[in-house]
Enzyme design. Sequence first.
Site, PDB file in Angstrom:
ATOM      1  N   HIS A 135      39.125  -4.321  71.236  1.00 24.27           N
ATOM      2  CA  HIS A 135      37.894  -5.136  71.267  1.00 24.27           C
ATOM      3  C   HIS A 135      36.719  -4.385  70.666  1.00 24.27           C
ATOM      4  O   HIS A 135      36.551  -3.191  70.861  1.00 24.27           O
ATOM      5  CB  HIS A 135      37.589  -5.673  72.665  1.00 24.27           C
ATOM      6  CG  HIS A 135      37.241  -4.642  73.701  1.00 24.27           C
ATOM      7  ND1 HIS A 135      35.968  -4.165  73.868  1.00 24.27           N
ATOM      8  CD2 HIS A 135      37.997  -4.035  74.655  1.00 24.27           C
ATOM      9  CE1 HIS A 135      35.956  -3.300  74.885  1.00 24.27           C
ATOM     10  NE2 HIS A 135      37.169  -3.188  75.364  1.00 24.27           N
ATOM     11  N   ASP A 161      35.582   3.129  74.793  1.00 25.08           N
ATOM     12  CA  ASP A 161      35.792   1.735  75.210  1.00 25.08           C
ATOM     13  C   ASP A 161      34.940   0.804  74.373  1.00 25.08           C
ATOM     14  O   ASP A 161      33.796   0.554  74.716  1.00 25.08           O
ATOM     15  CB  ASP A 161      35.459   1.602  76.691  1.00 25.08           C
ATOM     16  CG  ASP A 161      35.792   0.229  77.238  1.00 25.08           C
ATOM     17  OD1 ASP A 161      36.493  -0.526  76.552  1.00 25.08           O
ATOM     18  OD2 ASP A 161      35.349  -0.080  78.356  1.00 25.08           O
ATOM     19  N   GLU A 179      35.318  -8.782  75.006  1.00 25.26           N
ATOM     20  CA  GLU A 179      36.241  -8.466  76.108  1.00 25.26           C
ATOM     21  C   GLU A 179      35.485  -8.159  77.379  1.00 25.26           C
ATOM     22  O   GLU A 179      35.902  -8.516  78.470  1.00 25.26           O
ATOM     23  CB  GLU A 179      37.122  -7.251  75.732  1.00 25.26           C
ATOM     24  CG  GLU A 179      38.227  -6.955  76.741  1.00 25.26           C
ATOM     25  CD  GLU A 179      37.813  -6.008  77.860  1.00 25.26           C
ATOM     26  OE1 GLU A 179      38.559  -5.893  78.842  1.00 25.26           O
ATOM     27  OE2 GLU A 179      36.736  -5.368  77.777  1.00 25.26           O
ATOM     28  N   GLU A 180      34.327  -7.472  77.222  1.00 27.27           N
ATOM     29  CA  GLU A 180      33.672  -6.908  78.405  1.00 27.27           C
ATOM     30  C   GLU A 180      33.079  -7.961  79.332  1.00 27.27           C
ATOM     31  O   GLU A 180      33.099  -7.801  80.544  1.00 27.27           O
ATOM     32  CB  GLU A 180      32.560  -5.937  77.973  1.00 27.27           C
ATOM     33  CG  GLU A 180      33.064  -4.702  77.217  1.00 27.27           C
ATOM     34  CD  GLU A 180      33.853  -3.737  78.093  1.00 27.27           C
ATOM     35  OE1 GLU A 180      34.110  -4.065  79.266  1.00 27.27           O
ATOM     36  OE2 GLU A 180      34.209  -2.656  77.596  1.00 27.27           O
ATOM     37  N   ASP A 235      43.231  -0.222  74.581  1.00 27.60           N
ATOM     38  CA  ASP A 235      41.956  -0.350  75.295  1.00 27.60           C
ATOM     39  C   ASP A 235      41.923   0.600  76.483  1.00 27.60           C
ATOM     40  O   ASP A 235      41.506   0.240  77.569  1.00 27.60           O
ATOM     41  CB  ASP A 235      41.741  -1.807  75.746  1.00 27.60           C
ATOM     42  CG  ASP A 235      40.350  -2.020  76.333  1.00 27.60           C
ATOM     43  OD1 ASP A 235      39.476  -1.158  76.135  1.00 27.60           O
ATOM     44  OD2 ASP A 235      40.145  -3.043  77.013  1.00 27.60           O
ATOM     45  N   HIS A 265      31.865   2.859  80.180  1.00 29.17           N
ATOM     46  CA  HIS A 265      30.736   2.065  80.669  1.00 29.17           C
ATOM     47  C   HIS A 265      29.535   2.927  81.071  1.00 29.17           C
ATOM     48  O   HIS A 265      28.697   2.495  81.851  1.00 29.17           O
ATOM     49  CB  HIS A 265      31.133   1.166  81.851  1.00 29.17           C
ATOM     50  CG  HIS A 265      32.229   0.196  81.530  1.00 29.17           C
ATOM     51  ND1 HIS A 265      32.668  -0.761  82.429  1.00 29.17           N
ATOM     52  CD2 HIS A 265      32.991   0.016  80.426  1.00 29.17           C
ATOM     53  CE1 HIS A 265      33.639  -1.474  81.896  1.00 29.17           C
ATOM     54  NE2 HIS A 265      33.863  -1.021  80.674  1.00 29.17           N
TER      55      HIS A 265
END
Length: 502
Positions: A318, A330, A364-365, A392, A462
């Site tokens: 992603h 990520d 995606e998130e 991922d 994140h």
Amino acid sequence: MAHQQNSPLARRLCSNAAVKRNARGAAAAIMRRMSTALRFAFMILLGSCLLAQDAPDPFRERAIAMARDALRTHNSHALLGRLLHAAPKRLAGSPGAKAAAEWGVQEMTQMGLKNVRLEEVTVPVWDMGATCRVELIDAKGAVTVLRSLPLGGSEPTPDGGVEAEVLSVKSFGQLRTLGEAAKGKLIFFSRPYDQSQLSTGQAYGDSVIQRGQGAIEAAKVGGVGALVRSAGSGGPQDDYPHTGAMNYEDGVARVPACALSLKASDALAAALEAAAGGKVRVRWTQDCANRGTAPGWNVVGEIPGATLADEVVLLGAHIDAWPAGDGAHDDGAGCAHVLEAARLLLTNAAPLKRTVRIVLFANEENGLAGGKGYALQHAAELPKHVAAMESDAGGFSPRGIGAGGGKAQVEALADLAKHLQALDLGTVKAGGGGADISPMAPHGVPQLSLHVAGERYFDLHHTAKDTLANVHPRELALGAAVMAITASWLADNAALPRPEAR
Ligand SMILES: [Zn+2]
């Protein structure tokens, strides 16, 4: 180093000549002691053995070529650097998301992929804002700033912020027993990430429910907001909050939610423990906002198959990322993995029988609109998707691949596993897939994932620490090699057993 000499790749590269030298010497000694007839029979046997020794294994040679190409060029790290330069902040619906999609088209076109295109989907727009300030006011009135980030999708705090007493809970069950006591309070979801788990993904999954559902559960008991201990694996001094998606429920008040760093969470817990009947309060302001929807894009490109062009092996990652850091692991790493895999295939493996399709998924998130949109837009051709594989889990050292279809798929991939093991690139294990490719699972598309060493992923993802400096070029390159080797195997061999379409 001796260790390198002993690696399976090094052994493979230098073993053939030595084996043949030894075999020829031993054979000459045996023949000197034999009769003519026996010598003749022995020579035929020996000849066929040496021929077998000489017979190259084309797949093995191709796999080695791709791994060495990835390591020699470190092109995956350069790709990742270019993505993070073009679009360091690229949450769906943001200007950066558009820049990232344009970057994807440019990279795919330049490397020679065919049918390069953007496929539009509708994505939610959430702005993280500029401010998230959480102040702890302990029972004695002392004020400490706690490092925090708004949770993805959260509403802002009311005008002027919110100030309220804090109640700590370790579970939703415990929260529900509080009754009236929870009304008007800020609920602190304080259950720690379980460090005793062998699987970091499992530990994350167990802890992340506080983030996903905390605001709903807090609002249901009359709470005015959710303060969530970060779903992260760092140590007690880790002061980097982890954002991530959270949810609201229809008919339940949309109270604000934020993540506290592990250090901040420990400080709040300590203040509550020290309060001894006194009250601990938090004063909190955040200015994030939900702003409706906007167009987003899956970026798609292909290496057309030579003989089975309508059958597709999909490699996906992603392209969106939380704007706390730069989304290097990520999932910038995943984007670099699949693009570099395409280059490795073009350079070292094409023509392949089946089509290899690269997809950089949008969103995606916070919504999965890219993955859902792809499955919908391509529903008619999903019966001919022989596999979808996602990266991922970060750009760490590969440990092989996971197969979501269980034992039957693992057995069907035994030959691939043998090649990966021989190159010290891991093996094939049951259990795999990825969020973006999951909407294809009900259509029977076999689900695979790149497995990597996961020990540090949940320290970084994140957070503001998810940057290029924390991605190791060699580890990233080897992950790309595993994706290329796997795609090459899937494109040229018998299709995997398919789970029943639902
Ligand atoms: Zn991700």
